[in-house]
Motif scaffolding. Structure first.
Motif, PDB file in Angstrom:
ATOM      1  N   PRO A  19       0.841  -1.196   0.000  1.00 43.78           N
ATOM      2  CA  PRO A  19       0.000   0.000   0.000  1.00 43.78           C
ATOM      3  C   PRO A  19       0.879   1.250   0.000  1.00 43.78           C
ATOM      4  N   LEU A  20       0.359   2.313  -0.524  1.00 48.05           N
ATOM      5  CA  LEU A  20       1.098   3.563  -0.594  1.00 48.05           C
ATOM      6  C   LEU A  20       0.508   4.575   0.379  1.00 48.05           C
ATOM      7  N   PHE A  21       1.367   5.400   0.938  1.00 52.92           N
ATOM      8  CA  PHE A  21       0.958   6.512   1.785  1.00 52.92           C
ATOM      9  C   PHE A  21       1.740   7.724   1.335  1.00 52.92           C
ATOM     10  N   LYS A  22       1.011   8.724   0.808  1.00 56.08           N
ATOM     11  CA  LYS A  22       1.625   9.932   0.264  1.00 56.08           C
ATOM     12  C   LYS A  22       2.662   9.595  -0.800  1.00 56.08           C
ATOM     13  N   GLY A  23       2.323   8.598  -1.637  1.00 60.86           N
ATOM     14  CA  GLY A  23       3.165   8.227  -2.761  1.00 60.86           C
ATOM     15  C   GLY A  23       4.341   7.345  -2.429  1.00 60.86           C
ATOM     16  N   ARG A  24       4.450   6.910  -1.192  1.00 62.55           N
ATOM     17  CA  ARG A  24       5.571   6.060  -0.784  1.00 62.55           C
ATOM     18  C   ARG A  24       5.043   4.758  -0.191  1.00 62.55           C
ATOM     19  N   PRO A  25       5.837   3.682  -0.270  1.00 68.03           N
ATOM     20  CA  PRO A  25       5.407   2.420   0.339  1.00 68.03           C
ATOM     21  C   PRO A  25       5.087   2.600   1.826  1.00 68.03           C
ATOM     22  N   ASP A  26       4.048   1.910   2.279  1.00 70.98           N
ATOM     23  CA  ASP A  26       3.589   2.051   3.666  1.00 70.98           C
ATOM     24  C   ASP A  26       3.565   0.683   4.354  1.00 70.98           C
ATOM     25  N   PRO A  27       4.726   0.235   4.863  1.00 72.53           N
ATOM     26  CA  PRO A  27       4.759  -1.068   5.525  1.00 72.53           C
ATOM     27  C   PRO A  27       3.889  -1.115   6.789  1.00 72.53           C
ATOM     28  N   LEU A  28       3.697   0.011   7.444  1.00 70.02           N
ATOM     29  CA  LEU A  28       2.859   0.056   8.642  1.00 70.02           C
ATOM     30  C   LEU A  28       1.415  -0.320   8.299  1.00 70.02           C
ATOM     31  N   LEU A  29       0.882   0.240   7.227  1.00 67.74           N
ATOM     32  CA  LEU A  29      -0.472  -0.099   6.802  1.00 67.74           C
ATOM     33  C   LEU A  29      -0.540  -1.537   6.298  1.00 67.74           C
TER      34      LEU A  29
END
Length: 119
Positions: A19-29
């Motif tokens: 998943p992406l968060f603000k255009g960057r990978p989001d391992p937390l999500l």
């Protein structure tokens, strides 16, 4: 979740994507999504889309309060209710189509909160 998760070409086999968060990978999500049931994810997605639609409805209503005269309804006594219904439908469709990004942030927050409670 479509706008939060990278899309793959339909003829390609489904594989896990980050998943992406603000255009960057989001391992937390990504980790949080593993801890939250698909039913809870669907409910969070619907809730976040509904929240964005409510926000957009408020914004569109403020934009159209001063309109008088020309337009789809003119300046008749029934203009208010019809314009209100039209604004409501615009906001729902706008939110379903991706909106302005509020639903992505709300969805992420809801999933992270649910994962924290589960963990």
């Amino acid at each position: 979740m479509d706008s939060l998760i990278n899309s793959t070409h339909s003829s390609m086999p489904k594989k896990a994507v980050m998943p992406l968060f603000k255009g960057r990978p989001d391992p937390l999500l990504q980790d949080a999504l593993k801890q939250v049931s698909p039913e809870a994810q669907a409910k969070a997605k619907k809730t976040s889309t509904d929240f964005e639609a409510m926000f957009l409805n408020s914004m569109f209503s403020q934009m159209t309060t001063g309109l008088k005269g020309e337009g789809p309804f003119g300046d008749t006594p029934g203009t208010g209710p019809w314009r209100s219904m039209l604004t409501d439908e615009y906001s729902k469709n706008f939110a379903k189509a991706g909106g302005v990004g509020i639903s992505n942030e709300v969805f992420r927050t809801l999933i992270l909160q649910q994962a924290n409670r589960a963990g």
